[in-house]
Motif scaffolding. Structure first.
Motif, PDB file in Angstrom:
ATOM      1  N   SER A   1      10.158 -43.470 -25.607  1.00 32.97           N
ATOM      2  CA  SER A   1      11.029 -44.017 -24.564  1.00 32.97           C
ATOM      3  C   SER A   1      12.482 -43.629 -24.819  1.00 32.97           C
ATOM      4  O   SER A   1      13.232 -43.359 -23.873  1.00 32.97           O
TER       5      SER A   1
ATOM      6  N   VAL B   1       2.198 -46.798 -34.134  1.00 29.94           N
ATOM      7  CA  VAL B   1       2.139 -46.943 -32.674  1.00 29.94           C
ATOM      8  C   VAL B   1       3.461 -47.487 -32.135  1.00 29.94           C
ATOM      9  O   VAL B   1       3.997 -46.993 -31.133  1.00 29.94           O
ATOM     10  N   ALA B   2       4.010 -48.505 -32.795  1.00 29.34           N
ATOM     11  CA  ALA B   2       5.278 -49.102 -32.347  1.00 29.34           C
ATOM     12  C   ALA B   2       6.409 -48.081 -32.421  1.00 29.34           C
ATOM     13  O   ALA B   2       7.237 -47.982 -31.506  1.00 29.34           O
TER      14      ALA B   2
ATOM     15  N   ARG C   1       7.623 -56.080 -32.189  1.00 32.82           N
ATOM     16  CA  ARG C   1       6.298 -55.512 -32.463  1.00 32.82           C
ATOM     17  C   ARG C   1       6.330 -54.677 -33.746  1.00 32.82           C
ATOM     18  O   ARG C   1       5.428 -54.760 -34.583  1.00 32.82           O
TER      19      ARG C   1
ATOM     20  N   SER D   1       6.156 -45.495 -29.634  1.00 27.55           N
ATOM     21  CA  SER D   1       6.612 -46.063 -28.365  1.00 27.55           C
ATOM     22  C   SER D   1       8.137 -46.044 -28.289  1.00 27.55           C
ATOM     23  O   SER D   1       8.721 -45.647 -27.273  1.00 27.55           O
TER      24      SER D   1
ATOM     25  N   ARG E   1       9.919 -54.415 -28.333  1.00 33.62           N
ATOM     26  CA  ARG E   1       9.491 -53.265 -29.145  1.00 33.62           C
ATOM     27  C   ARG E   1       9.866 -53.458 -30.613  1.00 33.62           C
ATOM     28  O   ARG E   1       9.071 -53.164 -31.512  1.00 33.62           O
TER      29      ARG E   1
END
Length: 120
Positions: A64, A56-57, A41, A60, A38
């Motif tokens: 989480s 987007v990264a 990215r 995420s 992650r």
């Protein structure tokens, strides 16, 4: 008591994920094992100055982290998202090292508490 993890959220995750006792632990293992991916990215997106992929990264990472109760990671990701919302990619990138550092510390704590040989 952890400065990195919200114990109530973590307990809630462990009690609500899946039907078997190991599902929560597997989720934690996945979180830890995916951390570097992650961050890489996110690093790549920032290096390319790609605001959409950075967003987007970060989403995420934040989602989480929220699920697992990783409150310090969540706060760092929220700070970066705030910079991104102001279209300040440089400011967003300045927080990457802190995000990664608290992420590594959180993963180390999770690994210590829920390592592959521990029982939940």
């Amino acid at each position: 008591m952890s400065r990195l993890l919200d114990e109530n959220t973590l307990r809630g995750l462990l009690s609500s994920v899946g039907r078997d006792d190991g599902a929560g632990t597997r989720f934690i293992h996945d979180f830890v094992s995916l951390w570097e991916t992650r961050v890489q990215r996110l690093t790549n997106a920032l290096a390319k100055r790609d605001a959409d992929q950075t967003h987007v990264a970060l989403l995420s990472i934040r989602a989480s982290s929220t699920m697992i109760g990783a409150q310090v990671i969540e706060a760092a990701a929220a700070l970066m998202l705030s910079s991104l919302d102001r279209q300040n990619l440089a400011e967003c990138a300045r927080h990457l090292d802190r995000l990664d550092r608290v992420g590594q510390e959180t993963c180390a704590e999770l690994d210590e508490r829920f390592g592959r040989t521990s029982n939940v």
